[in-house]
Design a protein around this motif. Structure first.
Motif, PDB file in Angstrom:
ATOM      1  N   ASP A  16       0.827  -1.214   0.000  1.00 45.56           N
ATOM      2  CA  ASP A  16       0.000   0.000   0.000  1.00 45.56           C
ATOM      3  C   ASP A  16       0.857   1.258   0.000  1.00 45.56           C
ATOM      4  OD1 ASP A  16      -2.214  -1.609  -0.071  1.00 45.56           O
ATOM      5  OD2 ASP A  16      -2.789  -1.316   2.021  1.00 45.56           O
ATOM      6  N   LYS A  17       1.976   1.236   0.698  1.00 42.46           N
ATOM      7  CA  LYS A  17       2.898   2.375   0.657  1.00 42.46           C
ATOM      8  C   LYS A  17       3.539   2.491  -0.725  1.00 42.46           C
ATOM      9  CE  LYS A  17       2.618   3.972   4.880  1.00 42.46           C
ATOM     10  NZ  LYS A  17       2.109   5.328   5.172  1.00 42.46           N
ATOM     11  N   ALA A  18       3.880   1.337  -1.316  1.00 42.93           N
ATOM     12  CA  ALA A  18       4.460   1.357  -2.660  1.00 42.93           C
ATOM     13  C   ALA A  18       3.463   1.916  -3.666  1.00 42.93           C
ATOM     14  CB  ALA A  18       4.884  -0.061  -3.061  1.00 42.93           C
ATOM     15  N   TRP A  19       2.183   1.543  -3.516  1.00 39.48           N
ATOM     16  CA  TRP A  19       1.142   2.057  -4.421  1.00 39.48           C
ATOM     17  C   TRP A  19       1.070   3.583  -4.344  1.00 39.48           C
ATOM     18  CZ3 TRP A  19      -1.968  -0.477  -7.915  1.00 39.48           C
ATOM     19  CH2 TRP A  19      -3.006   0.287  -8.479  1.00 39.48           C
ATOM     20  N   ASP A  20       1.095   4.100  -3.114  1.00 42.92           N
ATOM     21  CA  ASP A  20       1.029   5.551  -2.938  1.00 42.92           C
ATOM     22  C   ASP A  20       2.236   6.237  -3.579  1.00 42.92           C
ATOM     23  OD1 ASP A  20      -1.315   5.221  -1.530  1.00 42.92           O
ATOM     24  OD2 ASP A  20      -0.371   5.336   0.443  1.00 42.92           O
ATOM     25  N   LEU A  21       3.416   5.650  -3.393  1.00 37.61           N
ATOM     26  CA  LEU A  21       4.629   6.256  -3.942  1.00 37.61           C
ATOM     27  C   LEU A  21       4.625   6.234  -5.467  1.00 37.61           C
ATOM     28  CD1 LEU A  21       7.739   5.149  -1.829  1.00 37.61           C
ATOM     29  CD2 LEU A  21       6.893   7.461  -2.225  1.00 37.61           C
ATOM     30  N   VAL A  22       4.275   5.082  -6.039  1.00 36.95           N
ATOM     31  CA  VAL A  22       4.256   4.967  -7.502  1.00 36.95           C
ATOM     32  C   VAL A  22       3.210   5.908  -8.090  1.00 36.95           C
ATOM     33  CG1 VAL A  22       3.795   3.413  -9.440  1.00 36.95           C
ATOM     34  CG2 VAL A  22       5.166   2.611  -7.517  1.00 36.95           C
ATOM     35  N   ARG A  25       4.902   9.441  -7.726  1.00 38.68           N
ATOM     36  CA  ARG A  25       6.234   9.751  -8.257  1.00 38.68           C
ATOM     37  C   ARG A  25       6.654   8.893  -9.446  1.00 38.68           C
ATOM     38  NH1 ARG A  25      10.021   9.538  -3.196  1.00 38.68           N
ATOM     39  NH2 ARG A  25      11.529   9.799  -4.883  1.00 38.68           N
ATOM     40  N   GLY A  26       5.868   7.878  -9.783  1.00 40.81           N
ATOM     41  CA  GLY A  26       6.235   7.042 -10.919  1.00 40.81           C
ATOM     42  C   GLY A  26       6.778   5.696 -10.488  1.00 40.81           C
ATOM     43  N   ALA A  27       6.752   4.746 -11.439  1.00 42.10           N
ATOM     44  CA  ALA A  27       7.094   3.354 -11.130  1.00 42.10           C
ATOM     45  C   ALA A  27       8.585   3.102 -11.020  1.00 42.10           C
ATOM     46  CB  ALA A  27       6.491   2.429 -12.193  1.00 42.10           C
ATOM     47  N   ASP A  28       9.421   4.132 -11.294  1.00 42.82           N
ATOM     48  CA  ASP A  28      10.855   3.927 -11.159  1.00 42.82           C
ATOM     49  C   ASP A  28      11.372   4.332  -9.766  1.00 42.82           C
ATOM     50  OD1 ASP A  28      10.212   6.516 -11.795  1.00 42.82           O
ATOM     51  OD2 ASP A  28      11.605   6.687 -13.480  1.00 42.82           O
TER      52      ASP A  28
END
Length: 202
Positions: A16-22, A25-28
């Motif tokens: 869920d944190k990764a989803w928010d970041l991507v 800010r993008g998938a990279d």
């Protein structure tokens, strides 16, 4: 709480944190950035997902679970009326697309140069094509598809014409509202693949 349960909760928190970041800010974004956001070590992320590719695949699968798209498709498939079956499937998908668009568009953008992003996107698209093929098989069995379509070609057309890419072009590039986009996409697809049919009497 058991160790397995704690591990599962940690996985969900990371995703869920990764989803928010991507989304922001993008998938990279890096594994280190995701780990910091989730309050765990980088090694902990690798322990749960193995590789960055494993994390991306788990991320998009988590979206399916989080927003219940497969449940919606399963419910649509139970409907007796073929037009309602198709409509409910398209309604469910086109309500789902805006929720995943920030992440999905990033994976699409990166897939030509990032094998892991490409694998994550194809993982979900393969399942989607299978779900849509189940739908078009059912429409074919009810004599609801236009005679020019097979189950396979109808599913491929449905997948392409309801794609995230087309949705993005209409809403972002053309300025259509999400509601108008969903309504017109669904109507165009239905008009294209459904034939004239008479339901069998009960």
């Amino acid at each position: 709480m058991s160790r397995n349960m704690r591990g599962k909760l940690t996985q969900i928190e990371i995703l869920d944190k990764a989803w928010d970041l991507v989304s922001q800010r993008g998938a990279d974004v890096s594994i280190a950035e995701i780990a910091k956001s989730a309050g765990v070590s980088r090694q902990n992320v690798y322990l749960h997902f193995g590789t960055r590719g494993g994390l991306l695949i788990a991320l998009v699968r988590r979206a399916d679970q989080r927003f219940g798209i497969k449940t919606e498709f399963d419910e649509a498939l139970k409907l007796q009326d073929p037009r309602e079956r198709l409509k409910k499937t398209l309604d469910a998908w086109l309500e789902f697309v805006p929720k995943i668009y920030p992440v999905a568009s990033e994976l699409i953008r990166l897939r030509a140069t990032d094998k892991e992003a490409a694998a994550a996107w194809e993982d979900r698209m393969a399942d989607l094509r299978d779900w849509l093929l189940d739908l078009t098989h059912s429409l074919k069995q009810d004599n609801a598809l236009h005679e020019s379509w097979t189950s396979e070609t109808a599913a491929q057309y449905l997948w392409a014409q309801s794609s995230v890419q087309i949705w993005g072009l209409l809403t972002n590039d053309c300025g259509w509202t999400e509601e108008d986009t969903a309504t017109k996409m669904a109507a165009t697809i239905a008009d294209s693949i459904l034939g004239r049919f008479s339901p069998e009497p009960n």
